[in-house]
Design an enzyme around this catalytic site. Structure first.
Site, PDB file in Angstrom:
ATOM      1  N   THR A 190     -31.613   7.036  14.241  1.00 48.20           N
ATOM      2  CA  THR A 190     -33.031   7.265  14.006  1.00 48.20           C
ATOM      3  C   THR A 190     -33.774   7.390  15.341  1.00 48.20           C
ATOM      4  OG1 THR A 190     -32.935   6.037  11.931  1.00 48.20           O
ATOM      5  CG2 THR A 190     -35.074   6.144  12.981  1.00 48.20           C
ATOM      6  N   ARG A 218     -31.496   8.903  -1.688  1.00 49.40           N
ATOM      7  CA  ARG A 218     -31.505   7.615  -0.996  1.00 49.40           C
ATOM      8  C   ARG A 218     -32.649   7.566   0.005  1.00 49.40           C
ATOM      9  NH1 ARG A 218     -31.008   6.006   4.713  1.00 49.40           N
ATOM     10  NH2 ARG A 218     -30.200   3.875   4.747  1.00 49.40           N
ATOM     11  N   ILE A 219     -33.375   6.456   0.049  1.00 48.27           N
ATOM     12  CA  ILE A 219     -34.459   6.247   1.011  1.00 48.27           C
ATOM     13  C   ILE A 219     -34.109   5.040   1.865  1.00 48.27           C
ATOM     14  CG2 ILE A 219     -36.890   5.604   1.273  1.00 48.27           C
ATOM     15  CD1 ILE A 219     -37.413   7.224  -1.311  1.00 48.27           C
ATOM     16  N   GLY A 220     -34.260   5.178   3.165  1.00 51.51           N
ATOM     17  CA  GLY A 220     -33.912   4.106   4.077  1.00 51.51           C
ATOM     18  C   GLY A 220     -35.107   3.283   4.513  1.00 51.51           C
ATOM     19  N   ASP A 221     -34.952   2.606   5.644  1.00 51.35           N
ATOM     20  CA  ASP A 221     -35.994   1.694   6.119  1.00 51.35           C
ATOM     21  C   ASP A 221     -37.140   2.391   6.827  1.00 51.35           C
ATOM     22  OD1 ASP A 221     -35.550   1.189   9.427  1.00 51.35           O
ATOM     23  OD2 ASP A 221     -33.891   2.076   8.326  1.00 51.35           O
ATOM     24  N   THR A 240     -34.350   0.645  14.251  1.00 49.11           N
ATOM     25  CA  THR A 240     -33.271   1.588  14.028  1.00 49.11           C
ATOM     26  C   THR A 240     -32.022   0.792  13.694  1.00 49.11           C
ATOM     27  OG1 THR A 240     -31.910   3.330  15.028  1.00 49.11           O
ATOM     28  CG2 THR A 240     -32.741   1.634  16.508  1.00 49.11           C
ATOM     29  N   GLY A 241     -31.133   1.389  12.916  1.00 47.77           N
ATOM     30  CA  GLY A 241     -29.923   0.678  12.549  1.00 47.77           C
ATOM     31  C   GLY A 241     -29.543   0.951  11.120  1.00 47.77           C
ATOM     32  N   LYS A 242     -28.909  -0.020  10.487  1.00 49.86           N
ATOM     33  CA  LYS A 242     -28.494   0.098   9.090  1.00 49.86           C
ATOM     34  C   LYS A 242     -29.711  -0.139   8.209  1.00 49.86           C
ATOM     35  CE  LYS A 242     -25.791   0.518   5.616  1.00 49.86           C
ATOM     36  NZ  LYS A 242     -24.858  -0.546   5.247  1.00 49.86           N
TER      37      LYS A 242
END
Length: 334
Positions: A190, A218-221, A240-242
């Site tokens: 990201t 799918r929606i991320g953080d 940023t990350g998982k």
């Protein structure tokens, strides 16, 4: 009090064997974007304008997982997302599921400024983009050869993969019994920027293409306010990350909450939050109203850069004396 900014291009288990053709273009872009951001802050630009400016540039770079370089879903499509937030007012805007918008971060700002809402997604967000007349591209513009290859590898391994994942070697794995791929929590990509201007105004912006071979929808953080992106009167944070872990641990908001309710300084708050998340899943950049900067990660590396009016600068990937260019005092590896 003084201006400061920090930006990232993803955190993860980036190997030190990352080839120069993957490493150098990213570092060059971070260096250029840091220069653009610092020049804008020196010229008296507002923090919100600066973070949008920087993230737009990062979105336009095909070497990061955002905008032009967004990775592909399991369906071979692009679903981009972004978020912006202004600390003093708590105004924020977010978008998801974009397939044609050249700069998702700017559409997120328009959601914040031109609608009564915070979050627009998929067809509604695309329709809003057309109504606002923002620049759009054919979806093929965002599909690069590198990301086609990443998707091919991920499908062969039946995995959800994250940016910077190295080409897989060895025989193809047998197909899995379940339709959903197994997650490969290894790398991330990201982009984001945080800034405080000379007047003490804080802002943050984050943008991403998500995960390679993710399920469509799918929606991320990144667009989740308080998870991947957050700013208040004390600090601004871009994570940023998982994504799933960043959402679970409300990473960005927790940094601000520790400053607000425990009176922790920025560096201590960020270090505590990152250390409390599962190892190898989280990185963040943050600035405080007082012009402090912190870039913390519990991964092996994070593409990052920062500059402050007080003279601290850093551009790097890994955190050791041989890696970063500039002052090491603002970067924390956990």
């Amino acid at each position: 009090m003084g201006w400061a900014l920090a930006l990232h291009g993803g955190a993860g288990d980036v190997p030190r064997t990352l080839p120069p053709e993957s490493r150098e273009p990213r570092l060059a872009t971070l260096r250029r974007c840091l220069g653009l951001g610092t020049a804008a802050l020196r010229d008296g630009r507002a923090a919100l304008d600066v973070v949008e400016l920087v993230v737009r540039e990062l979105e336009d770079c095909p070497h990061f997982n955002a905008g032009r370089g967004s990775v592909l879903t399991a369906d071979g499509t692009v679903e981009m997302e972004a978020c912006v937030m202004e600390g003093a007012t708590l105004r924020c805007g977010a978008v998801s599921g974009l397939s044609t918008v050249a700069n998702p971060v700017s559409l997120a700002r328009l959601v914040m400024e031109k609608t009564p809402h915070i979050y627009l997604a998929f067809d509604g967000a695309e329709a809003f983009a057309r109504f606002q007349g923002v620049e759009t591209k054919d979806p093929s513009h965002f599909i690069t050869e590198q990301n086609i290859e990443r998707l091919r590898q991920a499908k062969e391994a039946n995995r959800v993969q994250i940016d910077y994942t190295q080409p897989m070697k060895g025989p193809q794995q047998a197909p899995q019994e379940t339709p959903a791929p197994v997650d490969d929590n290894s790398q991330t990509g990201t982009v984001g920027c945080v800034a405080v201007d000379a007047a003490g105004n804080l802002a943050t912006a984050t943008s991403t293409g998500g995960l390679v071979n993710k399920m469509a929808g799918r929606i991320g953080d990144t667009p989740v306010v308080g998870a991947g992106t957050y700013a208040n009167a004390l600090c601004a944070v871009s994570a940023t990350g998982k994504g799933e872990e960043i959402i679970r641990y409300t990473v960005a908001r927790d940094v601000a909450a520790l400053m607000e309710h425990r009176a922790l300084p920025l560096r201590d708050a960020a270090a505590r939050v990152v250390a409390g998340a599962p190892r190898g899943t989280v990185g963040l950049v943050a600035v405080s109203r007082g012009g402090e900067v912190c870039m913390a990660h519990n991964t092996t590396a994070m593409f990052r850069a920062c500059a402050t009016e007080a003279g601290h600068t850093e551009i790097g990937i890994w955190t050791d004396a041989d890696d970063a260019e500039g002052d090491q005092s603002v970067s924390v590896a956990l």
